[in-house]
Design a protein around this motif. Sequence first.
Motif, PDB file in Angstrom:
ATOM      1  N   LEU A   1     -26.761  19.589  38.243  1.00 36.32           N
ATOM      2  CA  LEU A   1     -26.124  20.219  37.058  1.00 36.32           C
ATOM      3  C   LEU A   1     -26.298  21.738  37.397  1.00 36.32           C
ATOM      4  O   LEU A   1     -27.194  22.265  36.724  1.00 36.32           O
ATOM      5  N   PRO A   2     -25.466  22.194  38.140  1.00 38.25           N
ATOM      6  CA  PRO A   2     -25.320  23.748  38.533  1.00 38.25           C
ATOM      7  C   PRO A   2     -25.474  24.687  37.318  1.00 38.25           C
ATOM      8  O   PRO A   2     -26.104  25.595  37.356  1.00 38.25           O
ATOM      9  N   SER A   3     -25.129  24.433  36.219  1.00 35.47           N
ATOM     10  CA  SER A   3     -25.061  25.357  35.185  1.00 35.47           C
ATOM     11  C   SER A   3     -26.154  25.053  33.921  1.00 35.47           C
ATOM     12  O   SER A   3     -25.964  25.571  32.886  1.00 35.47           O
ATOM     13  N   TYR A   4     -27.195  24.166  34.452  1.00 39.26           N
ATOM     14  CA  TYR A   4     -28.229  23.989  33.430  1.00 39.26           C
ATOM     15  C   TYR A   4     -28.963  25.227  33.068  1.00 39.26           C
ATOM     16  O   TYR A   4     -29.099  26.178  33.661  1.00 39.26           O
ATOM     17  N   ASP A   5     -29.306  25.287  31.852  1.00 35.54           N
ATOM     18  CA  ASP A   5     -30.064  26.451  31.183  1.00 35.54           C
ATOM     19  C   ASP A   5     -31.397  26.357  31.798  1.00 35.54           C
ATOM     20  O   ASP A   5     -32.353  25.562  31.171  1.00 35.54           O
ATOM     21  N   THR A   6     -31.664  27.427  32.481  1.00 34.34           N
ATOM     22  CA  THR A   6     -33.250  27.543  33.124  1.00 34.34           C
ATOM     23  C   THR A   6     -34.174  27.829  32.283  1.00 34.34           C
ATOM     24  O   THR A   6     -35.274  27.599  32.150  1.00 34.34           O
ATOM     25  N   GLU A   7     -33.671  28.438  30.801  1.00 34.42           N
ATOM     26  CA  GLU A   7     -34.898  28.677  29.683  1.00 34.42           C
ATOM     27  C   GLU A   7     -35.294  27.613  28.795  1.00 34.42           C
ATOM     28  O   GLU A   7     -36.090  27.571  28.460  1.00 34.42           O
ATOM     29  N   ARG A   8     -34.104  26.679  28.835  1.00 28.64           N
ATOM     30  CA  ARG A   8     -34.388  25.268  27.906  1.00 28.64           C
ATOM     31  C   ARG A   8     -34.609  24.047  28.644  1.00 28.64           C
ATOM     32  O   ARG A   8     -35.034  23.202  27.923  1.00 28.64           O
ATOM     33  N   VAL A   9     -34.323  24.159  29.732  1.00 34.55           N
ATOM     34  CA  VAL A   9     -34.782  22.799  30.583  1.00 34.55           C
ATOM     35  C   VAL A   9     -36.002  23.230  31.394  1.00 34.55           C
ATOM     36  O   VAL A   9     -36.131  23.996  32.137  1.00 34.55           O
ATOM     37  N   TYR A  10     -37.006  22.555  30.900  1.00 30.93           N
ATOM     38  CA  TYR A  10     -38.405  22.768  31.713  1.00 30.93           C
ATOM     39  C   TYR A  10     -38.630  21.967  32.683  1.00 30.93           C
ATOM     40  O   TYR A  10     -38.001  20.977  33.142  1.00 30.93           O
ATOM     41  N   ALA A  11     -39.543  22.173  33.529  1.00 30.95           N
ATOM     42  CA  ALA A  11     -39.912  21.569  34.924  1.00 30.95           C
ATOM     43  C   ALA A  11     -40.406  20.017  34.309  1.00 30.95           C
ATOM     44  O   ALA A  11     -39.956  19.026  34.985  1.00 30.95           O
ATOM     45  N   SER A  12     -40.926  20.121  33.356  1.00 27.00           N
ATOM     46  CA  SER A  12     -41.311  18.473  32.818  1.00 27.00           C
ATOM     47  C   SER A  12     -39.921  17.515  32.364  1.00 27.00           C
ATOM     48  O   SER A  12     -40.097  16.560  32.741  1.00 27.00           O
ATOM     49  N   ASP A  13     -38.856  18.459  31.987  1.00 24.78           N
ATOM     50  CA  ASP A  13     -37.621  17.866  31.781  1.00 24.78           C
ATOM     51  C   ASP A  13     -37.159  17.274  33.103  1.00 24.78           C
ATOM     52  O   ASP A  13     -36.462  16.137  33.146  1.00 24.78           O
ATOM     53  N   ILE A  14     -37.186  17.929  33.982  1.00 23.25           N
ATOM     54  CA  ILE A  14     -36.595  17.635  35.338  1.00 23.25           C
ATOM     55  C   ILE A  14     -37.361  16.675  35.646  1.00 23.25           C
ATOM     56  O   ILE A  14     -36.920  15.518  36.539  1.00 23.25           O
ATOM     57  N   LYS A  15     -38.644  16.551  35.764  1.00 19.04           N
ATOM     58  CA  LYS A  15     -39.461  15.523  36.307  1.00 19.04           C
ATOM     59  C   LYS A  15     -39.095  14.146  35.647  1.00 19.04           C
ATOM     60  O   LYS A  15     -38.857  13.267  36.372  1.00 19.04           O
ATOM     61  N   LYS A  16     -38.930  14.466  34.154  1.00 18.19           N
ATOM     62  CA  LYS A  16     -38.566  13.063  33.438  1.00 18.19           C
ATOM     63  C   LYS A  16     -37.385  12.612  33.904  1.00 18.19           C
ATOM     64  O   LYS A  16     -37.079  11.237  34.309  1.00 18.19           O
ATOM     65  N   LEU A  17     -36.355  13.555  34.366  1.00 16.35           N
ATOM     66  CA  LEU A  17     -34.831  13.192  34.579  1.00 16.35           C
ATOM     67  C   LEU A  17     -35.012  12.347  36.116  1.00 16.35           C
ATOM     68  O   LEU A  17     -34.524  11.299  36.170  1.00 16.35           O
ATOM     69  N   ALA A  18     -35.910  12.966  37.048  1.00 10.69           N
ATOM     70  CA  ALA A  18     -35.845  12.297  38.530  1.00 10.69           C
ATOM     71  C   ALA A  18     -36.535  10.829  38.072  1.00 10.69           C
ATOM     72  O   ALA A  18     -36.080  10.015  38.811  1.00 10.69           O
ATOM     73  N   GLN A  19     -37.593  10.826  37.218  1.00 12.95           N
ATOM     74  CA  GLN A  19     -38.577   9.575  37.207  1.00 12.95           C
ATOM     75  C   GLN A  19     -37.482   8.715  36.684  1.00 12.95           C
ATOM     76  O   GLN A  19     -37.410   7.377  37.190  1.00 12.95           O
ATOM     77  N   TRP A  20     -36.834   8.817  35.324  1.00 13.09           N
ATOM     78  CA  TRP A  20     -35.655   7.725  34.958  1.00 13.09           C
ATOM     79  C   TRP A  20     -34.668   7.377  35.572  1.00 13.09           C
ATOM     80  O   TRP A  20     -34.436   6.172  35.926  1.00 13.09           O
ATOM     81  N   TYR A  21     -34.108   8.520  36.517  1.00 12.44           N
ATOM     82  CA  TYR A  21     -33.027   8.007  37.597  1.00 12.44           C
ATOM     83  C   TYR A  21     -33.721   7.066  38.703  1.00 12.44           C
ATOM     84  O   TYR A  21     -32.782   6.021  38.726  1.00 12.44           O
ATOM     85  N   ASN A  22     -34.863   7.165  39.219  1.00 14.12           N
ATOM     86  CA  ASN A  22     -35.311   6.296  40.129  1.00 14.12           C
ATOM     87  C   ASN A  22     -35.675   4.991  39.558  1.00 14.12           C
ATOM     88  O   ASN A  22     -35.655   3.977  40.074  1.00 14.12           O
ATOM     89  N   ILE A  23     -36.272   4.968  38.255  1.00 11.71           N
ATOM     90  CA  ILE A  23     -36.530   3.604  37.657  1.00 11.71           C
ATOM     91  C   ILE A  23     -35.045   2.815  37.333  1.00 11.71           C
ATOM     92  O   ILE A  23     -35.202   1.765  37.525  1.00 11.71           O
ATOM     93  N   LEU A  24     -33.874   3.703  36.951  1.00 11.94           N
ATOM     94  CA  LEU A  24     -32.988   2.915  36.684  1.00 11.94           C
ATOM     95  C   LEU A  24     -32.260   2.562  37.931  1.00 11.94           C
ATOM     96  O   LEU A  24     -31.401   1.475  38.182  1.00 11.94           O
ATOM     97  N   HIS A  25     -32.524   3.476  39.148  1.00 11.49           N
ATOM     98  CA  HIS A  25     -31.812   2.900  40.556  1.00 11.49           C
ATOM     99  C   HIS A  25     -33.035   1.570  40.846  1.00 11.49           C
ATOM    100  O   HIS A  25     -32.136   0.476  41.269  1.00 11.49           O
ATOM    101  N   LYS A  26     -33.953   1.610  40.784  1.00 18.56           N
ATOM    102  CA  LYS A  26     -34.783   0.356  41.352  1.00 18.56           C
ATOM    103  C   LYS A  26     -34.399  -0.795  40.375  1.00 18.56           C
ATOM    104  O   LYS A  26     -34.353  -1.894  41.041  1.00 18.56           O
ATOM    105  N   ALA A  27     -34.145  -0.656  39.134  1.00 16.54           N
ATOM    106  CA  ALA A  27     -33.676  -1.779  38.111  1.00 16.54           C
ATOM    107  C   ALA A  27     -32.422  -2.197  38.458  1.00 16.54           C
ATOM    108  O   ALA A  27     -31.926  -3.375  37.878  1.00 16.54           O
ATOM    109  N   GLY A  28     -31.542  -1.517  39.446  1.00 12.29           N
ATOM    110  CA  GLY A  28     -30.250  -1.773  39.525  1.00 12.29           C
ATOM    111  C   GLY A  28     -28.966  -1.419  38.683  1.00 12.29           C
ATOM    112  O   GLY A  28     -27.987  -1.972  38.891  1.00 12.29           O
TER     113      GLY A  28
END
Length: 186
Positions: A96-123
């Motif tokens: 998401l190239p235009s993401y707001d770097t001040e309002r999207v925290y590292a913890s949000d990005i970690k959760k995004l990556a984790q959720w994506y991988n969980i959904l990928h694993k679940a098909g």
Amino acid sequence: MLLEKIISISGKPGLFKLVSQLKNGFIIEDVTTKKKVSIGNSSQVSLLDNIAMFTVDKEVPLFEVFENIAKNYDYKEAISHKSNDAELKEFMTASLPSYDTERVYASDIKKLAQWYNILHKAGYITPESFVKAEPETLEGEGSEEVNIDKEAPKKAAPKAEKPVAPKVKATSAAKAAPKSTHTKKG
């Protein structure tokens, strides 16, 4: 991808699918293990369908961010949520190239990556899961296309109008006139 029934529960790792509603809670199913459990109404639940990521000018639904990640990673698993902050920021910038770097925290990005991988694993992450359903049409020789995606709205039968008695304003003379009096004959 149907995110409308996929939820995150505060205090519980992973993602869950809503199975059914109980009198005082819900039956949920872990998307990866398929194990069903019940939770109470007091649980803090977030529907993934209602989550969006901040950009500089708007909010982008999580579905679209997942689609961008899937395309970037060729529908395969993304980086680990345990990656360092620099790798996570690079991952987010690519997704998401235009993401707001001040309002999207590292913890949000970690959760995004984790959720994506969980959904990928679940098909849930496949090329077909991001195809927008197009309205079906019927085509015949010399006939027009007919959209059968939705039923035509049903028109209510016209209501019979009730006769309305005209309202008459009483004039001050009529108000002052005595009402008819009846006398009894004895």
